[in-house]
Design a protein around this motif. Structure first.
Motif, PDB file in Angstrom:
ATOM      1  N   LEU A  20     -45.796  14.905 -12.528  1.00  0.00           N
ATOM      2  CA  LEU A  20     -45.980  13.610 -11.848  1.00  0.00           C
ATOM      3  C   LEU A  20     -47.151  12.843 -12.470  1.00  0.00           C
ATOM      4  O   LEU A  20     -47.078  11.617 -12.642  1.00  0.00           O
ATOM      5  CB  LEU A  20     -46.242  13.831 -10.345  1.00  0.00           C
ATOM      6  CG  LEU A  20     -45.044  14.253  -9.504  1.00  0.00           C
ATOM      7  CD1 LEU A  20     -45.470  14.645  -8.094  1.00  0.00           C
ATOM      8  CD2 LEU A  20     -44.004  13.137  -9.429  1.00  0.00           C
ATOM      9  N   ALA A  52     -48.993   3.518  -9.668  1.00  0.00           N
ATOM     10  CA  ALA A  52     -49.076   4.575 -10.682  1.00  0.00           C
ATOM     11  C   ALA A  52     -50.423   5.295 -10.574  1.00  0.00           C
ATOM     12  O   ALA A  52     -50.497   6.519 -10.739  1.00  0.00           O
ATOM     13  CB  ALA A  52     -48.887   3.981 -12.070  1.00  0.00           C
ATOM     14  N   LEU A  54     -52.157   5.645  -7.830  1.00  0.00           N
ATOM     15  CA  LEU A  54     -52.040   6.510  -6.636  1.00  0.00           C
ATOM     16  C   LEU A  54     -51.258   7.777  -6.965  1.00  0.00           C
ATOM     17  O   LEU A  54     -51.651   8.879  -6.585  1.00  0.00           O
ATOM     18  CB  LEU A  54     -51.325   5.749  -5.510  1.00  0.00           C
ATOM     19  CG  LEU A  54     -52.158   4.788  -4.678  1.00  0.00           C
ATOM     20  CD1 LEU A  54     -51.262   4.036  -3.696  1.00  0.00           C
ATOM     21  CD2 LEU A  54     -53.241   5.534  -3.916  1.00  0.00           C
ATOM     22  N   LEU A  55     -50.149   7.609  -7.703  1.00  0.00           N
ATOM     23  CA  LEU A  55     -49.318   8.763  -8.064  1.00  0.00           C
ATOM     24  C   LEU A  55     -50.111   9.732  -8.941  1.00  0.00           C
ATOM     25  O   LEU A  55     -49.999  10.957  -8.789  1.00  0.00           O
ATOM     26  CB  LEU A  55     -48.045   8.290  -8.781  1.00  0.00           C
ATOM     27  CG  LEU A  55     -47.028   9.376  -9.115  1.00  0.00           C
ATOM     28  CD1 LEU A  55     -46.491  10.061  -7.865  1.00  0.00           C
ATOM     29  CD2 LEU A  55     -45.840   8.806  -9.898  1.00  0.00           C
ATOM     30  N   PHE A  58     -52.439  11.650  -6.650  1.00  0.00           N
ATOM     31  CA  PHE A  58     -51.702  12.656  -5.872  1.00  0.00           C
ATOM     32  C   PHE A  58     -51.213  13.792  -6.779  1.00  0.00           C
ATOM     33  O   PHE A  58     -51.245  14.958  -6.381  1.00  0.00           O
ATOM     34  CB  PHE A  58     -50.505  12.020  -5.145  1.00  0.00           C
ATOM     35  CG  PHE A  58     -50.904  11.020  -4.100  1.00  0.00           C
ATOM     36  CD1 PHE A  58     -51.963  11.264  -3.237  1.00  0.00           C
ATOM     37  CD2 PHE A  58     -50.234   9.805  -3.985  1.00  0.00           C
ATOM     38  CE1 PHE A  58     -52.330  10.327  -2.276  1.00  0.00           C
ATOM     39  CE2 PHE A  58     -50.591   8.871  -3.034  1.00  0.00           C
ATOM     40  CZ  PHE A  58     -51.648   9.129  -2.177  1.00  0.00           C
ATOM     41  N   ALA A  61     -54.079  15.997  -7.555  1.00  0.00           N
ATOM     42  CA  ALA A  61     -54.453  16.756  -6.349  1.00  0.00           C
ATOM     43  C   ALA A  61     -53.459  17.890  -6.092  1.00  0.00           C
ATOM     44  O   ALA A  61     -53.869  19.010  -5.746  1.00  0.00           O
ATOM     45  CB  ALA A  61     -54.499  15.817  -5.145  1.00  0.00           C
ATOM     46  N   ILE A  62     -52.178  17.620  -6.286  1.00  0.00           N
ATOM     47  CA  ILE A  62     -51.153  18.667  -6.064  1.00  0.00           C
ATOM     48  C   ILE A  62     -51.347  19.802  -7.069  1.00  0.00           C
ATOM     49  O   ILE A  62     -51.303  20.982  -6.716  1.00  0.00           O
ATOM     50  CB  ILE A  62     -49.725  18.073  -6.181  1.00  0.00           C
ATOM     51  CG1 ILE A  62     -49.436  17.149  -4.993  1.00  0.00           C
ATOM     52  CG2 ILE A  62     -48.672  19.169  -6.244  1.00  0.00           C
ATOM     53  CD1 ILE A  62     -48.207  16.274  -5.161  1.00  0.00           C
TER      54      ILE A  62
END
Lengths: 155, 515
Positions: A20, A52, A54-55, A58, A61-62
């Motif tokens: 991602l 993008a 924000l993605l 995330f 973070a994942i």
């Protein structure tokens, strides 16, 4: 740390988070081809860039918190050959639908799925494929007036 | 009130006249047939049959089209429950628990609850429409771009909040969906974004190929190749109806879904789509056993289905009372009325009482017809599951291809479905939820448009979101939800963990989606 321990293991979350993040980075690069605008007057790439970013956050973070998730190796992929067969049938549908027409395309797709993928006998395969391809065409094209492509042979 | 009842009586005499009643029945039957097919949703069904209504009188035409609308909405939930194929965005949430119920052999009760919930919500919202249309319509007009932006943001954050422990994954999926929704022509400047030479992407990625790919195709890819194919379910007659416990569990979700759906439905601008998403979030949040959601909780079917149907009636409020369509379907209905020389608006009730009250009464009749038609059909629909899966999935695949192609007559939509199917397959393998992607794709264009329109209204000042009370309250609620969702990541106290476990928020939704 020992191989396979939580800190070094390739988990599904790490894999997904990294993918991602890479996708987000690619979108950020692509967004630069469009005008960004200003904070007061956002341009066409303002929102895509924001999303993008924000993605990316995330995704990172994942990946960062995904050490304890299921290991990538333990995910079962036994259905992949079957899934590839079905995807191949879908690709054929997309390529052939407007060239061969609805009825012939659907007939061939069903023939492939039932005979090659599911290994059914010739008679049930042919009768099922014939009934569904022509029956659905009659129901939706003739009765419900749904526009469906007709091939060069008129079928 | 007495005058309203008198008018309604006159309306029923119109709706129950043999001619108009027949059109209501025909509309519901065609709508159900059309709605069962993925892709041919209510909008396509109404649009296809609009020319056929030109030769009728105005009341019959609008009754026929409204019947198609209801029928298609219900038909869409049938495929969602039995095959995990949402006919349209509003049915996406029904897929999660409806299909999980089907896998447990409870497809019949899920269909029955969907039918009864839709009927109850439809009828209650028609009463509300009848009594509250004029005052609600003027409230709906207070929704400008800032309020709309705040509502959509709240919807997205509510969805993330309900995902509990998997908030990062849910937010990532929602961002991915919003990004996919950015493809196409920017409506403010005309720039063509991320098209890579495909002119068909000008209008953006269609919701139908995305939903069918992520839900329907991915399910086929995951299930068809399993060593043990799904068992052929042969439900007994008694198992087709919900148990007493299921009726009890579904009652309040239906009531809450009805209210929520109606009030969201009246807001102009297709906000009704989020009603089913919000209803699911509310039900999961209020449930004593939220861990059941995603595994076949009947509340997860009853709430969204009722909200979805109630929003349908709510959407008619601004159309009838103000002449402002709240989405593409009321817009087509408005066009049908205008073809017959009728202009909906504040004077419609005075000028055309026969049409207005006949339409309201036909909505009651339509709901009853739909229930009478569909409850006996539950057994027939569930019998589809008796077909062995190696024969069933090729047929489902053919209907997916047919439905997706029929939306725009474009092969590009088939390619989108294919890519989304493969993406959904991998994401579900990796334990990601796909519903937020669909919601993101639906909301992205509206969210961006309302945000940029708000800034244009305020000459670039972000204070507009705080100066308008409705928008400010909704943004505050959204912020509160976000903070509550993120709290466990930063605050790891035992009390907090125990509280979240008690609410079932430590387990994320959709585990039942995994094969």
């Amino acid at each position: 740390l020992a191989p396979g321990s939580g800190a070094t293991m390739l988990t599904i979350d790490r894999m997904a988070g990294a993918t991602l993040s890479l996708f987000a980075a690619w979108v950020i690069r692509e967004s630069q081809k469009l005008p960004l605008g200003t904070l007061r007057q956002p341009g066409p790439s303002f929102f895509p860039l924001l999303l993008a970013l924000l993605l990316l956050i995330f995704g990172v973070a994942i990946a960062a918190t995904g050490g304890r998730a299921q290991s990538f190796r333990s995910v079962g992929w036994k259905e992949v050959p079957h899934a590839c067969g079905i995807l191949a049938a879908c690709i054929f549908s997309a390529l052939a639908l407007e060239r061969l027409g609805y009825r012939l395309t659907v007939f061939l797709v069903l023939l492939f799925l039932l005979k090659v993928v599911e290994r059914k006998g010739w008679l049930p395969t042919a009768s099922f494929a014939l009934a569904l391809s022509f029956g659905s065409f009659y129901l939706f094209y003739t009765l419900l007036r749904v526009p469906l492509p007709i091939g060069p042979l008129g079928i | 009130m007495a005058e309203t009842l008198q008018n309604l009586h006159a309306g029923f005499s119109v709706a129950l006249s043999p001619n108009v009643f027949l059109y209501a029945v025909v509309g519901c039957v065609i709508g159900t047939l059309v709605g069962v097919l993925p892709g041919i949703g209510p909008l396509a069904g109404i649009s296809l049959l609009l020319p056929a209504s030109f030769g009728m009188d105005a009341t019959s035409a609008i009754v026929l089209l409204a019947g198609i609308y209801y029928g298609a909405m219900y038909g869409g939930s049938t495929t969602s429950i039995l095959m995990r194929i949402p006919g349209e965005a509003a049915s996406v949430m029904t897929c999660i628990d409806g299909y999980a119920m089907t896998r447990k052999g409870r497809g019949g009760p899920a269909l029955a609850i969907a039918a009864v919930g839709s009927y109850a919500a439809g009828t209650a919202s028609v009463v509300a429409l009848m009594l509250l249309a004029p005052p609600l319509a003027s409230f709906a007009l207070r929704f400008g771009p800032p309020e709309y932006f705040a509502l959509l943001l709240l919807g997205l954050l509510a969805l993330a909040y309900m995902s509990g422990g998997a908030i990062m994954k849910s937010l990532a999926m929602a961002s991915l969906g919003l990004l996919l929704g950015m493809i196409g022509i920017d409506p403010m400047t005309g720039f063509f974004r991320f098209h890579y030479g495909l002119v068909e992407l000008g209008d953006g990625i269609g919701i139908v190929p995305v939903a069918v790919g992520l839900f329907g195709l991915s399910e086929i890819l995951l299930t068809a190749g399993q060593e043990k194919p799904p068992a052929v379910i042969q439900p007994r007659l008694v198992e087709l109806l919900p148990s007493r416990e299921e009726w009890r569990d579904a009652t309040w979700p239906v009531a809450r879904g009805t209210v929520l759906g109606f009030f969201i439905g009246i807001i102009p601008g297709s906000a009704h789509i989020i009603s089913s998403f919000l209803s699911y979030a509310v039900e999961r949040r209020l449930s004593r056993h939220p861990e059941r959601f995603g595994h076949g909780a009947i509340e997860g079917v009853a709430g969204p289905e009722s909200a979805n149907n109630s929003a349908t009636s709510g959407a008619f409020v601004p159309m009838l009372a103000l002449g402002v369509p709240s989405g593409p379907i009321p817009a087509v209905m408005l066009a049908a009325l205008m073809v017959h020389g009728i202009s909906p608006g504040p004077l419609l009730i005075q000028d055309q009482p026969e049409l207005f009250w006949g339409f309201i009464a036909s909505m009651y009749v339509g709901n009853v017809v739909l229930l009478i038609l569909n409850l006996p059909l539950v057994g027939l629909f569930v019998n589809i599951l008796r077909v062995p899966y190696p024969l069933l999935y090729p047929a489902i695949l053919v209907f997916c291809v047919l439905g997706v192609y029929a939306v725009n007559g474009s092969v590009v939509d088939l390619w989108i479905m294919l890519v989304m199917g493969a993406l959904g397959y991998v994401l579900r393998k990796f334990d990601f939820e796909t519903a937020p992607i669909v919601l993101g794709v639906v909301l992205a264009p509206m969210l961006e448009m309302s945000f940029r329109q708000s800034l244009a209204m305020s000459s670039g000042s972000y204070a507009i979101f705080l100066h308008r009370p409705i928008a400010a309250w909704m943004l505050a609620a959204g912020l509160a939800l976000l903070l509550l969702s993120l709290a466990p990541i930063f605050v790891r106290s035992r009390k907090m963990i125990a509280w979240r476990e008690a609410l079932g928020l430590s387990a994320k939704i959709g585990k039942g989606d995994k094969p």
